[in-house]
Design a protein around this motif. Structure first.
Motif, mmCIF file in Angstrom:
data_model
loop_
_atom_site.group_PDB
_atom_site.id
_atom_site.type_symbol
_atom_site.label_atom_id
_atom_site.label_comp_id
_atom_site.label_asym_id
_atom_site.label_seq_id
_atom_site.Cartn_x
_atom_site.Cartn_y
_atom_site.Cartn_z
ATOM 1 N N TRP A 175 0.998 -1.312 0.238
ATOM 2 C CA TRP A 175 -0.102 0.086 -0.190
ATOM 3 C C TRP A 175 1.232 1.587 -0.194
ATOM 4 O O TRP A 175 0.625 2.405 -0.237
ATOM 5 C CB TRP A 175 -1.093 0.049 1.451
ATOM 6 N N GLN A 176 1.781 1.214 0.804
ATOM 7 C CA GLN A 176 2.460 3.066 0.766
ATOM 8 C C GLN A 176 3.295 2.420 -0.378
ATOM 9 O O GLN A 176 3.758 3.831 -0.811
ATOM 10 C CB GLN A 176 3.738 2.076 2.088
ATOM 11 N N ALA A 177 4.128 1.779 -0.722
ATOM 12 C CA ALA A 177 5.060 1.322 -2.564
ATOM 13 C C ALA A 177 3.933 2.069 -3.295
ATOM 14 O O ALA A 177 4.466 2.421 -4.405
ATOM 15 C CB ALA A 177 5.377 0.080 -2.650
ATOM 16 N N ASP A 178 2.498 1.934 -3.322
ATOM 17 C CA ASP A 178 1.666 2.392 -4.668
ATOM 18 C C ASP A 178 0.347 1.915 -4.370
ATOM 19 O O ASP A 178 -0.451 2.013 -4.957
ATOM 20 C CB ASP A 178 2.302 1.269 -6.278
ATOM 21 N N GLN A 179 0.105 3.297 -3.609
ATOM 22 C CA GLN A 179 -1.086 3.428 -2.959
ATOM 23 C C GLN A 179 -1.688 3.633 -4.031
ATOM 24 O O GLN A 179 -3.257 3.692 -4.101
ATOM 25 C CB GLN A 179 -0.538 4.532 -2.108
ATOM 26 N N ALA A 180 -1.657 4.270 -4.812
ATOM 27 C CA ALA A 180 -2.637 5.079 -6.027
ATOM 28 C C ALA A 180 -3.254 3.851 -7.264
ATOM 29 O O ALA A 180 -4.743 4.092 -7.575
ATOM 30 C CB ALA A 180 -1.423 6.100 -7.231
ATOM 31 N N ARG A 181 -2.309 2.615 -6.781
ATOM 32 C CA ARG A 181 -2.844 1.397 -7.161
ATOM 33 C C ARG A 181 -3.883 0.946 -6.395
ATOM 34 O O ARG A 181 -5.099 0.166 -7.252
ATOM 35 C CB ARG A 181 -1.462 0.523 -7.856
ATOM 36 N N TRP A 182 -3.791 0.486 -5.056
ATOM 37 C CA TRP A 182 -4.310 -0.112 -4.801
ATOM 38 C C TRP A 182 -5.380 0.802 -3.842
ATOM 39 O O TRP A 182 -6.624 0.132 -3.438
ATOM 40 C CB TRP A 182 -3.620 -0.677 -3.029
ATOM 41 N N GLN A 299 -0.420 -11.189 -3.955
ATOM 42 C CA GLN A 299 0.962 -10.515 -3.248
ATOM 43 C C GLN A 299 1.854 -10.512 -2.997
ATOM 44 O O GLN A 299 2.812 -10.166 -2.754
ATOM 45 C CB GLN A 299 -0.055 -9.345 -2.771
#
Length: 361
Positions: A175-182, A299
């Motif tokens: 989530w922190q690495a790619d919040q825009a995705r999730w 994941q």
């Protein structure tokens, strides 16, 4: 000591066909019982292995590893043989108790029990103590009071709260690495669904609690959209996930699953619905789950060390058979517990271990 294994089956992988073959072979094993044939009886170590069900991929793997480790130890001694008799409890405590009674009546030296109902442990322990047969419970932990009933009761497994925490951290890091995705609706809240193992099961309760706690402890806001039990079963999880997808669709951003089989069932439902997959995580690191991690559909998962459980049980069995202090063979806590660590598995860890190409940057 040379150890030759007589097992109730010859399984190559924990799939449905192998489970059916195992069940048929199990009947033959139980008919013969734990006793060795002929003059070699004095040199035969008889071990009754009672599983809650062989349909569970992880439990089937533990049983296979136990058999394999015993076979691999064949050349270590020229005297001792190990006779493993494996029984499938078919998720029925009455059935499993009958199987334990058969093991005891046929002279098993040690019992390894993956108990169906942890609340039934006291009855089983009393039977074993009366017969003077040590019991090693594994993966499904009886309550502490029951473990303390007799000095020759042991438990081998991992701390469920640790597995839940590591699973939650998998979600947190993604989530922190790619919040825009999730974060599909952009509200900064983790909308999740939870697939639980079974009602009242300690591992299910603790994995459920601590997986979410890992997010809230890190300051993330969460919202539970759906939660229900699927009894560790892939098919049940798929059916449950289909219902949730009909109700919530792509509002589900994260799917926590108490084990890999249920996580894979959720992925089956998502794939069939043709929806953009949410972030799905499991526990156990079974072979099918590792394939899904490598493929990117899962994941991540948390390794529940099947081989380590099997190895610790075998070490305990051998120490008890020799009349040695079990604490010299394994790292015992409080005189009864062998705790094995969990470990996170992602595509990155698989790549580092050489199990797939390094992911592109």
């Amino acid at each position: 000591m040379r150890r030759t294994t007589r097992s109730c089956s010859s399984r190559s992988r924990p799939d449905r066909l192998a489970a059916l073959a195992l069940g048929a072979a199990m009947l033959l094993t139980l008919a013969a019982g734990c006793r060795a044939d002929g003059g070699g009886r004095d040199n035969t170590l008889r071990v009754g292995v009672a599983l809650y069900t062989q349909d569970d991929t992880f439990i089937s793997t533990v049983a296979q590893d136990l058999e394999r480790l015993a076979r691999e130890a064949e050349g270590e001694d020229g005297e001792l043989k190990i006779n493993l008799s494996v029984a499938d409890g078919r998720s029925n405590q009455t059935t499993q108790m009958d199987q334990v009674d058969q093991f005891l009546s046929r002279g098993c030296d040690v019992l390894c029990v993956n108990i169906v109902d942890r609340t039934a442990a006291a009855v089983l322990i009393d039977k074993a103590e009366e017969a003077g047969v040590p019991v090693i419970f594994f993966n499904r932990q009886p309550v502490a009071e029951d473990i303390q009933r007799w000095e020759q009761i042991y438990y081998v497994g991992a701390r469920a709260e640790e597995g839940g925490t590591l699973q939650g951290q998998l979600v947190l890091e993604a989530w922190q690495a790619d919040q825009a995705r999730w974060d599909r609706n952009g509200d900064g809240v983790v909308q999740y669904a939870m697939l639980e193992g079974e009602p009242g099961h300690q591992d299910a309760l603790l994995r459920t609690e601590y997986s979410v706690k890992a997010l809230t402890d890190a300051g993330l806001e969460v919202e539970k959209l759906a939660s229900d039990t699927a009894n560790w079963n892939r098919g049940q999880a798929e059916a449950k996930m289909k219902q949730w997808l009909e109700e919530f669709g792509e509002e589900i951003e994260v799917v926590f699953s108490n084990n890999d089989d249920m996580a894979l069932g959720a992925i089956d439902a998502i794939r069939e619905a043709g929806l953009e997959p949410p972030l799905v995580v499991g526990v156990d690191a079974t072979a099918p789950a590792l394939e899904a991690v490598a493929a990117g559909t899962l994941q991540g998962t948390v390794l529940n060390d099947a081989q380590g459980i099997a190895g610790a049980m075998l070490d305990l069995v051998l120490a008890l058979n020799r009349g040695e202090d079990p604490g010299e063979a394994v790292d015992l806590e409080d005189g009864h517990y062998v705790w094995l660590p969990y470990r996170q598995i992602t595509r990155e860890t698989l790549a580092e271990e050489g199990q797939l190409p390094l992911p592109a940057n």
